[in-house]
Design a protein around this motif. Sequence first.
Motif, PDB file in Angstrom:
ATOM      1  N   LEU A 184       6.834  55.074  61.177  1.00  0.00           N
ATOM      2  CA  LEU A 184       6.026  53.895  61.482  1.00  0.00           C
ATOM      3  C   LEU A 184       4.567  54.261  61.683  1.00  0.00           C
ATOM      4  CD1 LEU A 184       6.010  50.854  62.094  1.00  0.00           C
ATOM      5  CD2 LEU A 184       6.472  51.407  64.490  1.00  0.00           C
ATOM      6  N   ALA A 185       4.303  55.378  62.348  1.00  0.00           N
ATOM      7  CA  ALA A 185       2.913  55.802  62.540  1.00  0.00           C
ATOM      8  C   ALA A 185       2.254  56.169  61.214  1.00  0.00           C
ATOM      9  CB  ALA A 185       2.872  56.993  63.500  1.00  0.00           C
TER      10      ALA A 185
ATOM     11  N   GLN B  93       2.990  54.912  58.260  1.00  0.00           N
ATOM     12  CA  GLN B  93       2.849  53.740  57.404  1.00  0.00           C
ATOM     13  C   GLN B  93       1.907  52.683  57.980  1.00  0.00           C
ATOM     14  OE1 GLN B  93       4.180  53.420  54.386  1.00  0.00           O
ATOM     15  NE2 GLN B  93       5.170  55.428  54.504  1.00  0.00           N
ATOM     16  N   HIS B  94       1.325  52.941  59.133  1.00  0.00           N
ATOM     17  CA  HIS B  94       0.479  51.930  59.761  1.00  0.00           C
ATOM     18  C   HIS B  94      -0.762  51.630  58.917  1.00  0.00           C
ATOM     19  CE1 HIS B  94      -1.281  49.512  62.926  1.00  0.00           C
ATOM     20  NE2 HIS B  94      -2.393  50.244  62.858  1.00  0.00           N
TER      21      HIS B  94
ATOM     22  N   ARG C 255       9.987  56.342  64.466  1.00  0.00           N
ATOM     23  CA  ARG C 255       8.667  56.250  65.114  1.00  0.00           C
ATOM     24  C   ARG C 255       7.609  57.030  64.335  1.00  0.00           C
ATOM     25  NH1 ARG C 255       8.412  54.303  70.320  1.00  0.00           N
ATOM     26  NH2 ARG C 255      10.428  53.792  71.293  1.00  0.00           N
TER      27      ARG C 255
ATOM     28  N   PHE D 222       0.162  49.654  55.917  1.00  0.00           N
ATOM     29  CA  PHE D 222       0.474  48.276  56.298  1.00  0.00           C
ATOM     30  C   PHE D 222      -0.796  47.456  56.502  1.00  0.00           C
ATOM     31  CE2 PHE D 222       0.892  45.324  59.894  1.00  0.00           C
ATOM     32  CZ  PHE D 222       1.760  44.393  59.333  1.00  0.00           C
ATOM     33  N   MET D 223      -1.803  48.019  57.116  1.00  0.00           N
ATOM     34  CA  MET D 223      -3.052  47.295  57.333  1.00  0.00           C
ATOM     35  C   MET D 223      -3.735  46.972  56.001  1.00  0.00           C
ATOM     36  SD  MET D 223      -3.116  46.804  60.513  1.00  0.00           S
ATOM     37  CE  MET D 223      -4.753  46.114  60.611  1.00  0.00           C
TER      38      MET D 223
END
Length: 301
Positions: free
Chosen positions: A96-97, A99-100, A93, A103-104
């Motif tokens: 993921l935060a 790499q957000h 988690r 990712f965008m």
Amino acid sequence: MAPPHNRRPGFSRRAQYGFFLAYVVALAGAIVSAVLLALSSLDPPAFASLRASLAEVTTPVSSGISGVGNWLGSIPSGIGDYIAVRGQNAALRKQLAEQHALFMRARSLSYDNRRLLALLQVRERIAEPVVAARLVSSTGSSTRRFAVLNAGSWQGVATGQPVRGPEGLIGRVLETGPNSARVLLLIDPESVVPVRRTRDGMPALAAGRGDGLIDVKSVALSTTDFGPGDVFVTSGTGGIYPPNIPVARVLRRGRDASIARSFAQADTLDYALVQRAFMPEPPPIPVPIPTPKPAKPKKKK
């Protein structure tokens, strides 16, 4: 006290039969080994046919044993993963935060890339998968490095097709049978793959060493430095391997050449994907059939 010179097993018939059977088995093994060695030296095509036939027989047995062994070996790791799942979930988690945002940005670049390709009317060539097969065995102690797939010509596998796994390139198909295929691994001394470095596109060749590692050699005209962590992927040159498949990561610093480790390890994989060659051989040029000339009409007398 010195041991007696008489080493006979006594009056036990069972022991005598056991010694006799051991001698017979050893003699038969020596004879079979000598015959196979002579056949491989005198008639390599016949030896290759015999090896393919033995692979057809042993592949189903190896598949079953490999499946049972993998299932038994996965039990301890499954228990450990179940116990540590809470900590792994929290770490994922957090990752993921982080790499957000990346990712965008990648999503925006992908959209721009698709739009430019559509404007330029560029068509990308993608290697089509043939079959997903199980890697039932691989050589780990010999200088020659091969693996066996439980899929062959009946499943569409052909010589020269690339084989890859989830982590990267494994090798290419060397020989095929009806239900089995022999794969030449990247780490074999006979394997040479055109690659490029991801950070600057520098071309190079990845050649197997036979000891589990890979030699990466630059083909650029200028002097090239290799650094630890440099990642190399397939370049698509040569018409066999599709581009952008991970191949190896450099282990130590070098000049014009360095040692790397392949991403995909055949002895740790269960399944592999066989793909069609990136640029298949062109069809043969049809030979024009000459048209018969019309017969000249006979003159009337």
